[in-house]
Enzyme design. Structure first.
Site, mmCIF file in Angstrom:
data_model
loop_
_atom_site.group_PDB
_atom_site.id
_atom_site.type_symbol
_atom_site.label_atom_id
_atom_site.label_comp_id
_atom_site.label_asym_id
_atom_site.label_seq_id
_atom_site.Cartn_x
_atom_site.Cartn_y
_atom_site.Cartn_z
ATOM 1 N N LYS A 262 -14.833 -13.561 -16.601
ATOM 2 C CA LYS A 262 -15.804 -14.705 -16.328
ATOM 3 C C LYS A 262 -14.964 -16.075 -15.670
ATOM 4 O O LYS A 262 -13.874 -16.228 -16.407
ATOM 5 C CB LYS A 262 -16.673 -15.003 -17.557
ATOM 6 C CG LYS A 262 -17.208 -13.796 -18.289
ATOM 7 C CD LYS A 262 -18.517 -13.665 -17.406
ATOM 8 C CE LYS A 262 -19.596 -12.749 -18.114
ATOM 9 N NZ LYS A 262 -20.927 -12.602 -17.226
ATOM 10 N N ASP B 214 -16.715 -12.938 -12.046
ATOM 11 C CA ASP B 214 -18.204 -13.336 -12.468
ATOM 12 C C ASP B 214 -18.188 -14.782 -12.813
ATOM 13 O O ASP B 214 -17.709 -15.517 -13.764
ATOM 14 C CB ASP B 214 -18.851 -12.689 -13.453
ATOM 15 C CG ASP B 214 -20.261 -12.238 -13.630
ATOM 16 O OD1 ASP B 214 -20.756 -13.253 -12.759
ATOM 17 O OD2 ASP B 214 -21.083 -11.958 -14.366
ATOM 18 N N GLU C 88 -18.614 -12.314 -8.433
ATOM 19 C CA GLU C 88 -19.892 -12.327 -8.766
ATOM 20 C C GLU C 88 -20.562 -13.601 -8.837
ATOM 21 O O GLU C 88 -20.292 -14.320 -9.354
ATOM 22 C CB GLU C 88 -20.134 -11.382 -9.852
ATOM 23 C CG GLU C 88 -21.616 -10.904 -10.454
ATOM 24 C CD GLU C 88 -21.427 -10.062 -11.384
ATOM 25 O OE1 GLU C 88 -20.734 -9.033 -11.478
ATOM 26 O OE2 GLU C 88 -22.255 -9.969 -12.539
ATOM 27 N N ASP D 45 -25.989 -11.646 -8.454
ATOM 28 C CA ASP D 45 -26.412 -11.123 -9.925
ATOM 29 C C ASP D 45 -27.652 -12.019 -10.492
ATOM 30 O O ASP D 45 -28.933 -11.331 -10.331
ATOM 31 C CB ASP D 45 -25.269 -11.302 -10.870
ATOM 32 C CG ASP D 45 -25.621 -10.560 -12.182
ATOM 33 O OD1 ASP D 45 -26.537 -9.821 -12.376
ATOM 34 O OD2 ASP D 45 -24.902 -10.760 -13.177
ATOM 35 N N LYS E 77 -29.265 -5.225 -13.260
ATOM 36 C CA LYS E 77 -29.529 -5.176 -14.864
ATOM 37 C C LYS E 77 -30.827 -4.154 -15.012
ATOM 38 O O LYS E 77 -31.654 -5.088 -15.052
ATOM 39 C CB LYS E 77 -29.261 -6.318 -15.346
ATOM 40 C CG LYS E 77 -28.174 -6.846 -15.311
ATOM 41 C CD LYS E 77 -27.976 -8.450 -15.818
ATOM 42 C CE LYS E 77 -26.385 -8.947 -16.219
ATOM 43 N NZ LYS E 77 -25.578 -8.569 -15.376
#
Ligand code: OSB
Ligand code: MG
Length: 305
Positions: free
Chosen positions: A140, A169, A197, A222, A246
């Site tokens: 992250k 991300d 991302e 995302d 997701k």
């Protein structure tokens, strides 16, 4: 067809809080649903919303469950409105569990991405995931100051074996300038960075499209494609980079199948930190619909106490 319906809210504490640009996430709240058919067979489904990501809230999902009758039909399930995408997934996948036998589910050809801890903890913890066999990792970013993160990133990339692939991300947490700085940094490491991302917030679609044209490093959407409607919109608006899906919050599995079969999109399947029930249903979709063999974001290091 008619099914007895019941449900139960559950709440689980993460072994380690999940830290993203959206904040610190300590407890995962979900709803487990149960359907029983006329012959007495029992099947389960899971509703695990992430409202900060664009799905309904757990409260809205609970309210929906409360107003349903105790006997429900497939018609009721296929009529769940698009504003309740995690409910669409939970109910439809419970229903599908009546059709298919688990032994037909093919997860064997999937490879998994492991989620690294945010911040500098990554530097002494990536080895444990590597030793567990992960070859693809997600870290992250957009959590701390960019100069700090770039320093940690440089150490990480020096230490990670060359064969490892890294996903960065940002959870929409970068500015346009910061995104360019990250992309420039990644250009010289091309085959080691799989993608960045969601660098920018959802309302910065055209900027992300521009960045994906201007740099060789791939960009994955995302948050921008959290639900099927958004996925369809971004595709229509010309996104041909990577789409993170997701299944747990994207909406109806049957509509997702149709979309993925119609359009040859480059897709990465990703977890919403669900229990084994949602995980099985999501991985079934990933097994069916992954065309490109990208690792799925269903590493198991981040689950519950
Ligand atoms: O995709 C993965 O590798 C792990 C899952 C993940 O990162 C995630 C899990 C829950 C909510 C948001 C995210 C995210 O991708 O931002
Ligand atoms: Mg993400």
């Amino acid at each position: 067809m008619i099914y007895q319906f019941s449900f139960r809210p559950i709440s689980q504490k993460f072994t380690r809080p999940v830290i993203t640009n959206h904040g610190i996430w300590e407890i995962r709240e979900s709803i487990i649903i149960r359907l029983i058919d006329v012959t007495g067979r029992v099947r389960w489904g899971e509703i695990s919303p992430i409202s900060w990501f664009g799905s309904e809230t757990v409260e809205q999902a609970l309210k929906f469950c409360h107003q349903l009758p105790t006997e429900i039909t497939p018609e009721i399930i296929f009529d769940i409105p698009d504003k309740l995408p995690a409910c669409q997934f939970g109910f439809e996948s419970a229903l599908e569990n009546f059709q298919e036998k688990p032994e037909f589910i093919n997860y064997q050809n999937l490879t998994y991405s492991g989620l690294l801890p945010a911040g500098e903890a990554v530097l002494n913890q990536w080895t444990s995931l590597w030793n567990q066999g992960y070859k693809t990792f997600k870290w992250k970013i957009g959590v701390d100051e960019i100069s700090k993160e770039l320093n940690i990133f440089n150490s990480l990339i020096q230490n990670l074996p060359n064969s490892a692939k890294l996903r960065l991300d940002a959870n929409g947490g970068l500015s346009y300038q910061e995104a360019k700085l990250w992309l420039t940094t990644c250009e010289s490491l091309k085959n080691r960075i799989e993608f960045i991302e969601q660098p920018l917030p959802v309302d910065k679609f055209s900027e992300m499209r521009e960045l994906s044209n201007d740099y060789d490093t791939k960009i994955a959407l995302d948050e921008s494609v959290a639900t099927l409607q958004q996925l369809e919109d971004c595709y229509k608006q010309g996104w041909r980079g990577i789409f993170v899906i997701k299944p747990g919050i994207v909406g109806s599995p049957s509509r997702l199948r149709k979309f993925c079969q119609q359009h040859q999109i480059d897709v990465v399947f990703s977890s919403v930190f669900e229990t084994e029930i949602g995980r099985q249903a999501a991985l079934k979709l990933a097994g069916e619909l992954s065309r490109n063999h990208r690792a799925v974001g269903f590493g198991i290091n981040h689950y519950f106490i």
